[in-house]
Design a protein around this motif. Structure first.
Motif, PDB file in Angstrom:
ATOM      1  N   SER A  27       3.375  -1.827  -2.484  1.00  0.00           N
ATOM      2  CA  SER A  27       3.917  -2.323  -1.213  1.00  0.00           C
ATOM      3  C   SER A  27       4.607  -1.203  -0.442  1.00  0.00           C
ATOM      4  CB  SER A  27       4.917  -3.453  -1.478  1.00  0.00           C
ATOM      5  OG  SER A  27       5.928  -3.030  -2.384  1.00  0.00           O
ATOM      6  N   ALA A  28       4.533  -1.278   0.893  1.00  0.00           N
ATOM      7  CA  ALA A  28       5.250  -0.334   1.744  1.00  0.00           C
ATOM      8  C   ALA A  28       6.749  -0.592   1.633  1.00  0.00           C
ATOM      9  CB  ALA A  28       4.797  -0.481   3.195  1.00  0.00           C
ATOM     10  N   THR A  29       7.555   0.447   1.776  1.00  0.00           N
ATOM     11  CA  THR A  29       8.995   0.297   1.553  1.00  0.00           C
ATOM     12  C   THR A  29       9.639  -0.680   2.534  1.00  0.00           C
ATOM     13  OG1 THR A  29       9.517   2.204   2.973  1.00  0.00           O
ATOM     14  CG2 THR A  29       9.164   2.633   0.635  1.00  0.00           C
ATOM     15  N   ASP A  66       1.761   5.652   1.254  1.00  0.00           N
ATOM     16  CA  ASP A  66       1.521   5.202   2.634  1.00  0.00           C
ATOM     17  C   ASP A  66       0.278   5.876   3.214  1.00  0.00           C
ATOM     18  OD1 ASP A  66       3.721   3.539   2.644  1.00  0.00           O
ATOM     19  OD2 ASP A  66       5.052   5.001   3.569  1.00  0.00           O
ATOM     20  N   LEU A  67       0.159   7.184   2.994  1.00  0.00           N
ATOM     21  CA  LEU A  67      -0.968   7.940   3.535  1.00  0.00           C
ATOM     22  C   LEU A  67      -2.287   7.539   2.867  1.00  0.00           C
ATOM     23  CD1 LEU A  67       0.668  11.486   3.752  1.00  0.00           C
ATOM     24  CD2 LEU A  67       0.362   9.830   5.586  1.00  0.00           C
ATOM     25  N   LEU A  68      -2.259   7.320   1.557  1.00  0.00           N
ATOM     26  CA  LEU A  68      -3.472   6.941   0.844  1.00  0.00           C
ATOM     27  C   LEU A  68      -4.015   5.603   1.343  1.00  0.00           C
ATOM     28  CD1 LEU A  68      -2.509   7.975  -2.803  1.00  0.00           C
ATOM     29  CD2 LEU A  68      -4.323   8.976  -1.421  1.00  0.00           C
ATOM     30  N   PHE A  69      -3.130   4.652   1.517  1.00  0.00           N
ATOM     31  CA  PHE A  69      -3.577   3.349   2.008  1.00  0.00           C
ATOM     32  C   PHE A  69      -3.989   3.429   3.482  1.00  0.00           C
ATOM     33  CE2 PHE A  69      -1.218   1.634  -1.695  1.00  0.00           C
ATOM     34  CZ  PHE A  69      -2.205   0.796  -2.195  1.00  0.00           C
ATOM     35  N   GLU A  70      -3.257   4.224   4.264  1.00  0.00           N
ATOM     36  CA  GLU A  70      -3.588   4.352   5.685  1.00  0.00           C
ATOM     37  C   GLU A  70      -4.968   4.994   5.860  1.00  0.00           C
ATOM     38  OE1 GLU A  70      -3.160   3.922   9.749  1.00  0.00           O
ATOM     39  OE2 GLU A  70      -1.933   3.111   8.125  1.00  0.00           O
ATOM     40  N   ARG A  71      -5.314   5.913   4.969  1.00  0.00           N
ATOM     41  CA  ARG A  71      -6.615   6.579   5.050  1.00  0.00           C
ATOM     42  C   ARG A  71      -7.736   5.760   4.412  1.00  0.00           C
ATOM     43  NH1 ARG A  71      -4.595  12.733   3.371  1.00  0.00           N
ATOM     44  NH2 ARG A  71      -3.350  13.080   5.245  1.00  0.00           N
TER      45      ARG A  71
END
Length: 562
Positions: A465-467, A538-543
């Motif tokens: 989950s995102a913070t 965050d970056l891994l999921f965003e990409r």
């Protein structure tokens, strides 16, 4: 998570974070907004690239942040334990609430097999007193219903008032509601006590993993979030042990004493709340940077550069704002957060679908399987003792091998064990040897559960989950598994009771089949999150990195590759 450790030399002191004025924050916000609209052709080494729906977003990068993040990656488990003893202690303290959460339903499951409780609250059936399936369902429904409603309700005060105050209010309410259970002399009154108590107990399942993930560095994050599972096991083990000791009493104290012991945890927790530190991540989201820095100093040793730690937390929060990750329940289903919420909900629901709710009826299940009452209680204690051992064994495995491989391999073993238990139940006449073999396999099943999907689940829901939506994402996952728990609470008494389906060991086919479906989903959807900071996740999921590519995927300031 939280503290990105940045150890200093023994001769250095921790520099103070420069004060951030409102004008500086508005300027940073403006810069972030402008940066989000830029299109980069060749980012520099001081920039991080984020792919968002085909667009490239660039933002300035402080070299000090990269250094702090690298230090966190380099920090070993033992070094993290030395640098963050207070964080470990407070994380374990907040997880005490989970012991109360686990104690209550396990207590009821054991009372169904307690002769005096059966006599005072049950009815005669073929010469023995039993609690009817409808009343077992109603009484046992308090905990899963509480996890559904309580978890969803907890998300709001946790974000508005913080983890500390929400935890304190829950403990006070629990101590008051125990009176109803203690003085109950009818099933109706006991049902009210269980339902009201369950509403509050459900909050602990959200507070504990959220708090643990926000006060600890990455190196020990997996162990401390998985410690929540150990608290579940300890609560269940204590309930079994207490009931085994009081089950031979011939008056109301056979069940009143177990209810009384729930106050013990309240008496331990309430005084400690005066010194409990707030989550530094929550303080940063509220703009209370000075308070956050003070808390970080309390959570770590003097050798940790808390200014760099705080800077990383602020940067991660800024990135999530830039990626438009809100903080409402609806935001959990928007954009990439939908995938993250699915993972959290899925791994938690897998616990229920693989058969964990049988633990609440463990002693009763062994009794119905044909074991004498005393042996059934002993087997119930052994059942949870191996679970305790399994959780402890899981810690070095989590540190060494991560999340995905342990979760999937453990789930595969559970499927095989459940199917073997079901096959053994098909032997004509079910001789004594088969009964003991099934009971022993249930112990083995619980060991592998608590070495894999039990503890690893709490690690994944904290990291996936995102913070900014962590408390609400964990709340949704808790509510979802609680809803499934309600279904199992209704179904299991009817499946195992002698006056109903009386399935006995054939439940292995039922839960083994459900677990097999969960295995297919987990293999396709659960990524490896070990060794990643929250910003990197965050970056891994965003990409939109594929599930099986998470482990090998590299995040670089100038380029990225798999």
């Amino acid at each position: 998570m939280a503290p990105s450790p940045a150890p200093l030399n023994s001769s250095e002191t921790s520099p103070l974070l420069p004060k951030i004025s409102n004008r500086d924050m508005r300027r940073a916000s403006s810069d972030s907004s402008s940066a989000s609209n830029m299109r980069s052709t060749k980012p520099t080494a001081e920039q991080v690239v984020v792919t968002d729906a085909g667009n490239t977003i660039t933002k300035p990068r402080d070299n000090g942040l990269d250094e702090a993040i690298q230090l966190e990656h380099d920090l070993s488990f033992l070094d993290a334990c030395k640098l963050y003893p207070a964080a470990i202690g407070w994380s374990a303290f907040v997880s005490l609430g989970v012991i109360m959460l686990a104690f209550d339903p396990q207590l009821l499951g054991n009372l169904y097999a307690t002769p005096q409780f059966q006599k005072d609250f049950g009815y005669l059936f073929e010469g023995d007193y039993i609690i009817s399936a409808p009343w077992q369902t109603g009484l046992s429904m308090g905990n899963p219903v509480g996890q559904v409603i309580g978890a969803l309700v907890a998300g709001y005060p946790m974000e508005r008032y913080g983890r500390k105050l929400t935890f304190g209010i829950c403990v006070v309410l629990t101590s008051v509601l125990i009176f109803i259970q203690f003085f109950a002399r009818s099933l109706e009154v006991l049902l009210v006590g269980e339902l009201l108590g369950g509403l509050v107990l459900g909050c602990y399942a959200v507070i504990a993993p959220a708090y643990s993930s926000e006060v600890c560095p990455m190196a020990i994050r997996g162990v401390l979030t998985s410690y929540v599972n150990l608290c579940f096991v300890m609560g269940q083990l204590l309930a079994n042990g207490v009931c085994a000791g009081t089950s031979k009493l011939n008056d109301h104290w056979a069940y009143s004493i177990p209810f009384t012991l729930q106050w013990f945890w309240c008496l331990i927790i309430l005084p400690g709340l005066l010194w409990l530190p707030e989550s530094p991540w929550w303080l940063v989201r509220k703009g209370r940077y000075t308070d956050a820095e003070a808390v970080l100093k309390r959570l770590s040793s003097e050798k940790v550069n808390v200014s760099q730690t705080l800077a990383v937390i602020i940067e991660t929060d800024r990135l999530e704002q830039e990626l438009e990750m809100g903080s409402t329940y609806w935001d959990c289903f928007k954009g990439v957060n939908l995938r993250r919420t699915e993972i959290s909900v899925g791994v938690y629901c897998t616990q229920v679908l693989s058969g964990i709710y049988l633990i609440n009826y463990g002693t009763y299940f062994f009794q119905l399987a044909g074991l004498p009452t005393e042996d059934a209680f002993s087997m119930g204690i052994g059942f949870l003792a191996v679970g305790f051992l399994g959780t402890v064994v899981s810690w070095p495995l989590i540190v060494r091998y991560g999340r995905r491989s342990i979760y999937n391999s453990g789930l595969a073993v559970l499927i095989v064990l459940q199917l073997i238990i079901g096959i053994l139940d098909c032997i004509p006449g079910r001789p004594t040897g088969v009964i003991w073999a099934q009971s022993s396999l249930m112990l083995v099943w619980n060991f592998f559960y608590d070495i894999s999907i039990g503890p690893v689940c709490f690690v994944i829901i904290s990291e996936a989950s995102a913070t900014r939506v962590r408390s609400k994402s964990i709340a949704l996952a808790t509510a979802a598994q609680g809803a499934l728990g309600c279904v199992m609470t209704v179904a299991i008494p009817y499946m195992i009771n002698p006056d109903e389906a009386n399935m006995q060991g054939k439940l292995g086919f039922f839960f083994g089949g459900l677990a097999a479906l969960c295995f297919v989903w987990a293999y396709l959807r659960v990524p490896e999150t070990k060794g990643r900071t929250y910003e990197e996740l965050d970056l891994l999921f965003e990409r939109k990195v594929p599930t099986r590519a998470f482990k090998a995927y590299r995040i670089d300031g100038t380029t990225h590759e798999t």
